[in-house]
Design a protein around this motif. Structure first.
Motif, mmCIF file in Angstrom:
data_model
loop_
_atom_site.group_PDB
_atom_site.id
_atom_site.type_symbol
_atom_site.label_atom_id
_atom_site.label_comp_id
_atom_site.label_asym_id
_atom_site.label_seq_id
_atom_site.Cartn_x
_atom_site.Cartn_y
_atom_site.Cartn_z
ATOM 1 N N UNK A 101 0.854 -1.202 0.000
ATOM 2 C CA UNK A 101 0.000 0.000 0.000
ATOM 3 C C UNK A 101 0.886 1.247 0.000
ATOM 4 N N UNK A 102 1.195 1.740 -1.160
ATOM 5 C CA UNK A 102 2.083 2.887 -1.306
ATOM 6 C C UNK A 102 1.439 3.916 -2.223
ATOM 7 N N UNK A 103 2.163 4.987 -2.507
ATOM 8 C CA UNK A 103 1.761 5.990 -3.485
ATOM 9 C C UNK A 103 3.029 6.736 -3.863
ATOM 10 N N UNK A 104 2.936 7.811 -4.584
ATOM 11 C CA UNK A 104 4.134 8.456 -5.143
ATOM 12 C C UNK A 104 5.218 8.718 -4.096
ATOM 13 N N UNK A 105 4.822 8.970 -2.856
ATOM 14 C CA UNK A 105 5.751 9.378 -1.806
ATOM 15 C C UNK A 105 6.778 8.300 -1.476
ATOM 16 N N UNK A 106 6.498 7.050 -1.815
ATOM 17 C CA UNK A 106 7.460 5.979 -1.520
ATOM 18 C C UNK A 106 8.764 6.157 -2.304
ATOM 19 N N UNK A 107 8.756 7.012 -3.330
ATOM 20 C CA UNK A 107 9.950 7.261 -4.147
ATOM 21 C C UNK A 107 10.614 8.588 -3.787
ATOM 22 N N UNK A 108 10.345 9.128 -2.595
ATOM 23 C CA UNK A 108 10.864 10.452 -2.227
ATOM 24 C C UNK A 108 12.392 10.515 -2.294
ATOM 25 N N UNK A 118 17.978 13.365 -14.666
ATOM 26 C CA UNK A 118 16.781 12.787 -15.274
ATOM 27 C C UNK A 118 15.557 13.641 -14.974
ATOM 28 N N UNK A 119 14.546 13.464 -15.791
ATOM 29 C CA UNK A 119 13.210 13.978 -15.488
ATOM 30 C C UNK A 119 12.518 12.845 -14.733
ATOM 31 N N UNK A 120 12.472 12.945 -13.415
ATOM 32 C CA UNK A 120 11.990 11.869 -12.560
ATOM 33 C C UNK A 120 10.507 12.081 -12.277
ATOM 34 N N UNK A 121 9.699 11.082 -12.581
ATOM 35 C CA UNK A 121 8.249 11.173 -12.408
ATOM 36 C C UNK A 121 7.781 10.020 -11.525
ATOM 37 N N UNK A 122 7.212 10.362 -10.357
ATOM 38 C CA UNK A 122 6.645 9.365 -9.447
ATOM 39 C C UNK A 122 5.132 9.463 -9.547
ATOM 40 N N UNK A 123 4.521 8.383 -9.984
ATOM 41 C CA UNK A 123 3.103 8.374 -10.347
ATOM 42 C C UNK A 123 2.242 7.777 -9.245
ATOM 43 N N UNK A 124 1.036 8.331 -9.083
ATOM 44 C CA UNK A 124 -0.013 7.649 -8.327
ATOM 45 C C UNK A 124 -0.780 6.777 -9.316
ATOM 46 N N UNK A 125 -0.726 5.468 -9.145
ATOM 47 C CA UNK A 125 -1.426 4.574 -10.058
ATOM 48 C C UNK A 125 -2.935 4.749 -9.957
ATOM 49 N N UNK A 126 -3.633 4.201 -10.911
ATOM 50 C CA UNK A 126 -5.100 4.236 -10.928
ATOM 51 C C UNK A 126 -5.673 3.775 -9.581
ATOM 52 N N UNK A 127 -6.505 4.609 -8.980
ATOM 53 C CA UNK A 127 -7.128 4.252 -7.708
ATOM 54 C C UNK A 127 -6.350 4.679 -6.485
ATOM 55 N N UNK A 128 -5.136 5.166 -6.660
ATOM 56 C CA UNK A 128 -4.281 5.554 -5.536
ATOM 57 C C UNK A 128 -4.187 7.062 -5.408
ATOM 58 N N UNK A 130 -4.115 10.828 -5.342
ATOM 59 C CA UNK A 130 -4.923 11.846 -6.014
ATOM 60 C C UNK A 130 -5.298 11.472 -7.444
ATOM 61 N N UNK A 131 -4.879 10.300 -7.906
ATOM 62 C CA UNK A 131 -5.314 9.847 -9.232
ATOM 63 C C UNK A 131 -6.766 9.393 -9.173
ATOM 64 N N UNK A 132 -7.445 9.449 -10.311
ATOM 65 C CA UNK A 132 -8.850 9.039 -10.355
ATOM 66 C C UNK A 132 -9.001 7.573 -9.971
ATOM 67 N N UNK A 133 -10.129 7.278 -9.333
ATOM 68 C CA UNK A 133 -10.414 5.911 -8.871
ATOM 69 C C UNK A 133 -11.769 5.477 -9.411
ATOM 70 N N UNK A 134 -11.808 4.776 -10.549
ATOM 71 C CA UNK A 134 -13.084 4.275 -11.072
ATOM 72 C C UNK A 134 -13.794 3.406 -10.038
ATOM 73 N N UNK A 230 -10.303 1.234 -1.516
ATOM 74 C CA UNK A 230 -11.007 0.342 -2.440
ATOM 75 C C UNK A 230 -10.306 0.235 -3.790
ATOM 76 N N UNK A 231 -9.855 1.360 -4.333
ATOM 77 C CA UNK A 231 -9.163 1.322 -5.619
ATOM 78 C C UNK A 231 -7.929 0.441 -5.599
ATOM 79 N N UNK A 232 -7.004 0.662 -4.648
ATOM 80 C CA UNK A 232 -5.818 -0.194 -4.575
ATOM 81 C C UNK A 232 -6.142 -1.672 -4.396
#
Length: 316
Positions: A101-108, A118-128, A130-134, A230-232
């Motif tokens: 159970x992580x989110x972008x912050x785990x790559x701080x 590099x252009x470093x991008x740490x993503x919140x996956x779908x459902x995590x 601030x990303x949208x959660x269908x 629920x999303x994760x």
């Protein structure tokens, strides 16, 4: 000409056996967690259902040294994804994808480390996060996750075979149950979430860098938001419908870092992985490393990644 009846029955019997094993183990895991819940209620009922109010995010989530908070909307799915980006635009992209159970912050630690080149991008996956959660469970199939990553790369201008592993992956089965896993994670003010990161059995290694109080609060804040679990968990509720997985080969140079004390992944799985890599492959097992390698041993992880990237440049 139709196949003989016995031949037609074999696939049906295999499917019946497969799902019987899945849901049988699922029921066993649910029973264990139900006993834990009843024990907690009997021991301290008020504490079991206590939940601290968290109206504002901890300051560490808006630390400017980690990068800039950005959003991208995918055209095909219409979903909006949140990510944190560090480093100048136009540099090679380093895309960082978290687990559960992580989110972008785990790559701080990596956001700070690699932004110099590099252009470093740490993503919140779908459902995590601030990303949208269908809302539909079907929206969390593995194919959807793969499609998300491909589409996001385009948007950013860049193109159970081991029995021991079955025991380590028991949460896969527990997560098949509706709503109960989310409830178990939230009781005792998210005690189960805290346990994952801090306990001796599953938490960060004894020689590793411990989570600070703010780090831990960042995780609890994100996953305590309404519907945030629920999303994760829905990602795992679709796993068994995706089996057997197609064996796609990895054709890019690959570095695999593995924690010797990983509580969730069997060590043999690391060696098996190289079968699917048709290019240069390096496996490094970190002594006393936990499942959360990039957080508990960031200095070693960063050094190994730098070395691998520089070797790859020389090979080119």
């Amino acid at each position: 000409m139709a196949p003989p009846r016995p031949a037609r029955l074999v696939p049906a019997l295999r499917a019946l056996l497969y799902w019987s094993l899945v849901y049988g183990y699922c029921g066993l895991c649910a029973s264990v967690h139900l006993l834990k819940l009843l024990w907690s209620i009997g021991k301290a009922p008020a504490q079991t259902f206590r939940r601290a109010a968290r109206a504002h995010p901890p300051a560490c989530l808006s630390d400017p040294s980690l990068g800039t908070h950005c959003y991208v909307r995918i055209k095909d799915s219409g979903l909006r994804f949140h990510y944190v980006a560090a480093g100048e635009r136009g540099r090679p992209l380093m895309l960082l994808l978290h687990g559960f159970p992580e989110f972008w912050y785990s790559w701080r630690h990596q956001l700070r480390e690699f932004k110099s080149e590099y252009r470093v991008v740490a993503l919140d996956l779908r459902g995590y996060g601030e990303s949208d959660a269908p809302t539909h469970q079907e929206s969390y199939k593995l194919d959807c996750l793969i499609a998300d990553i491909k589409d996001i790369l385009d948007s950013l201008d860049y193109i159970l075979r081991h029995p021991a592993q079955l025991l380590r992956s028991s949460f896969y089965y527990f997560f098949q149950i509706p709503w109960f896993p989310e409830f178990m994670f939230s009781i005792n003010d998210f005690k189960a979430l805290k346990h994952l990161f801090t306990s001796r059995s599953t938490g960060i290694g004894r020689r590793g860098r411990r989570l600070t109080a703010d780090d831990l609060e960042a995780y609890i804040y994100v996953f305590s938001q309404p519907g945030a679990l629920s999303g994760p968990i829905n990602h795992y509720r679709n796993i068994f419908n995706c089996l057997p997985l197609k064996h796609h080969m990895v054709t890019t140079p690959t570095l695999l870092l593995w924690g010797e004390e990983d509580a969730f992944m069997e060590a043999e799985m690391a060696e098996v992985t190289k079968v699917y890599v048709k290019n240069y492959f390096r496996l490094t097992v970190l002594s006393e490393g936990s499942h959360w390698l990039q957080q508990d041993q960031p200095d070693i992880v960063n050094r190994l990644i730098w070395a691998f990237l520089r070797e790859d440049r020389r090979r080119e």
